[in-house]
Enzyme design. Sequence first.
Site, mmCIF file in Angstrom:
data_model
loop_
_atom_site.group_PDB
_atom_site.id
_atom_site.type_symbol
_atom_site.label_atom_id
_atom_site.label_comp_id
_atom_site.label_asym_id
_atom_site.label_seq_id
_atom_site.Cartn_x
_atom_site.Cartn_y
_atom_site.Cartn_z
ATOM 1 C CD GLN A 91 41.510 24.999 -0.739
ATOM 2 O OE1 GLN A 91 40.348 25.253 -0.428
ATOM 3 N NE2 GLN A 91 42.462 24.862 0.158
ATOM 4 C CB THR A 137 37.647 23.938 -1.909
ATOM 5 O OG1 THR A 137 37.953 25.101 -1.130
ATOM 6 C CG2 THR A 137 36.454 24.214 -2.800
ATOM 7 C CG ASP A 138 40.851 23.513 3.379
ATOM 8 O OD1 ASP A 138 41.418 24.040 2.410
ATOM 9 O OD2 ASP A 138 40.928 23.954 4.529
ATOM 10 C CE1 TYR A 139 36.991 19.810 5.324
ATOM 11 C CE2 TYR A 139 34.791 19.718 4.383
ATOM 12 C CZ TYR A 139 35.649 20.122 5.384
ATOM 13 O OH TYR A 139 35.157 20.831 6.447
ATOM 14 N N PRO A 191 35.416 24.398 5.552
ATOM 15 C CG PRO A 191 37.687 24.160 5.983
ATOM 16 C CD PRO A 191 36.342 24.005 6.619
#
Lengths: 400, 410
Positions: free
Chosen positions: A204, A172-174, A170
């Site tokens: 995000q 955009t979680d980072y 995922p």
Amino acid sequence: MSKPLAGVKVLDMSWVVAGPLVGRALADAGATVVRVESGTKVETARLMPPFEGGVAGHENSALYGNVNAGKLGMSLDLRLPAARAVARSLADWADVVLESYAPGRMKKWGLDYETLRATNPGLIMVSSSINGQDGPYSGLAGYGNVGAALSGFQSTVGWADRLPLGPFGPYTDYVAPRFGLAALLAALLKREESGVGAYIDISQVECGAYLQSPYLAKYSAEGAVVERRGNSDAAFSPNGVYPCADGRFVAITVGDDDQWRMLATIMNLPDAASDFRTLDVRVRRSSELDDLVAVWTARHRAQDLEDLLQRVGIAAHVSADSRAFCEDPQLRHRGHLVELDHPLHGRVTVEGSRYQLSDTPLSADRAAPVCGQDNTYVLHDILGLTAEQIETLESEGALV
Amino acid sequence: MALLERYRVLDFTDDRGLLAGRMLADLGADVVQVEPLDGSSARTAEPLGPRGSYFWDTYAANKRGIAIDLENPAGLHDLIAQADVVIESAGPGVMDSLGLGFEKLHTLFPRLVYVSISAFGSTGPKSRYAASDLVVWAAGGPLDPHREKDRPPVRISIPQAFLHAAADAADGALFALLARTRTGRGQHVDVSAQASLGTATLGRVLAHTAGDVSPEWEKLVDGPVKKMDQSGSGSGTDPAKKKWRCADGLIEFHLTVGRASGAFTSAFFRWMASENPDYERFASIDWREVPDMVARGEFDDARFDEARGAVAEFLAGKTKNAVLEAAREHRLLCVPIYDTGDVAASPQLDARGFYSTVVDDAGREVRMPGAFAKVSGETLHVRSPAPSIGQHTEEVLADWVGTRVMENAS
């Protein structure tokens, strides 16, 4: 040495990755972070690998351990009014509230910023979501892979002759937590002077698109859509990841014409040195060039090539798998991997802080909590509830 | 008043760190980009257009610019004395050789926060390694798991490694400023792009120390039940099983199973069945229960394949917009894969006021992402275009030092 956020109190109602990473950074910086979750609807990160000992289980996820180290663990079943009342008390106690529920959910629970601010005017609250708190698609469900799709990253990863491969996980979680944290820390600095709180809305998709700013500007000016191009690059060639004799891969970037001549000499390909003399030619014929380099790398071990090429100043590195990452001498030098005591697993390893501060270092000092590990401490020591009140909450089923 | 309005930042970065100062500038800091007299190397960073670098246009926006002979930076100390933060990305040792390293400046200006962004960090056995985006992406972990079986690992076509590091650098600078409010002292913030990237692997870099010997994503999806991918994002699932062709592009949809997010798959098949009763046989399955059904031998690969075939057939007739609308209406975990044009035209981003348009010194309009956050009482947006070389030298000297002249400046 006192840490930068010693004394700062945080209620962390976020989950999975993007929100918890913000809370993790605050805990590293010395804040008291109370992480609220429920065993009745198990937090997704607890279901995800890698697992301690390779065994799946709600208390075994190293991912969960990594993004929640340093926090106190509180279990609350927020479907119950009594549990929501506890959350409300914690929000009154807190300087910062983090949450990543679907937009609107906190309001339904009476835990939205307007409500909380009425009794805690200096509160800073961060809401992290896929599309943001308003707008036509704010209600869309999603994880970071949805964020990666809607921010354009999915389409920009992979080989030109195949379907997009998507960024790993995922994506955009980072990305989003780094931006949410920046806004939050800036708000904390402002609050130091003014006492005024803030509400921060992080999307995000927007954070992902922000990391494509130059390409979105180019599109607006020229209509140019970013195409998938494998590992090739407009500015460098060769620029690739090549198979090696030991089954590993090595990444190599040739920075300029001189480096290319040097690499061709090392590969013992004098004709190629002149055939591909200029960047223009190398970029245009990059797949041909990649084949030449791959034939050579296939005869060597990846680590040997990293060592050999770095000795002559050509950028190269083994494509690090988990073992290579954990044993990397540079990351060890930085103390990037930190061992912590864990109540169930003995010792666990988490990543260290990414911000190495020389005077007031940030660090993870405690493993992530097992579910509900600190209920008594939070209810008694922080909120001042009596044993009787805690027992009532327990008997109502609020603390699971 | 903007959040960081009282802070001054002197930004020496090139393309490896340009974003850090942009973030602080967006939050209201007075960020002054320092360039050599012939301009920053970031002015030639990809992607390029007829008039120069869009990388520069976007990540130097909201900053003012001064130009100075860095080999002979006399007079610069007057500016540094006024700065709260210095950011640099020249690589270990380079600023020292210019007399602008941390140790020296910390002695002269003990309140100064000094941020270094480098590929591997300021010290250590690999600190002097030659580096590129791809090589750091390889060293930091996100490259390796990211591959199809018959091809080498592949990066994101838009370079990312130093953007992650630069964003971390902005955060590190703010942590150091918060520390300064208590200690009165500045300090060195040392950011390694390699170390920044572990977090972009979903914890996978920790598989070795956790003792998880076979966490490979390609083995997860159809393996034994304990390895079933129960994530909502499908991070443990072959990417090809999450991409679907539709009438005008591609769709991202993971048939997620298990208690945490299997309900999204059930909802998806209910949508299909609402349009065609043939699909009822999939809608009648409770996808939250599938891992348990697999464990009991009641659900196998053939049924997965059958379900996937139906999804492929159904989505082939849908447009990207129709899928997005259905996702909104039926609460599906399923969205179009936007390309650059879709992102530029997104009604959601438009409704949120995400884009800013500014006019540069040549009279050209530049449209770009304007805000990475919404903050109550603030409007984050692009207030000014990226500076031309030396555009604000006099203005900054007047503002910061109270003089309009600096030796060796232009």
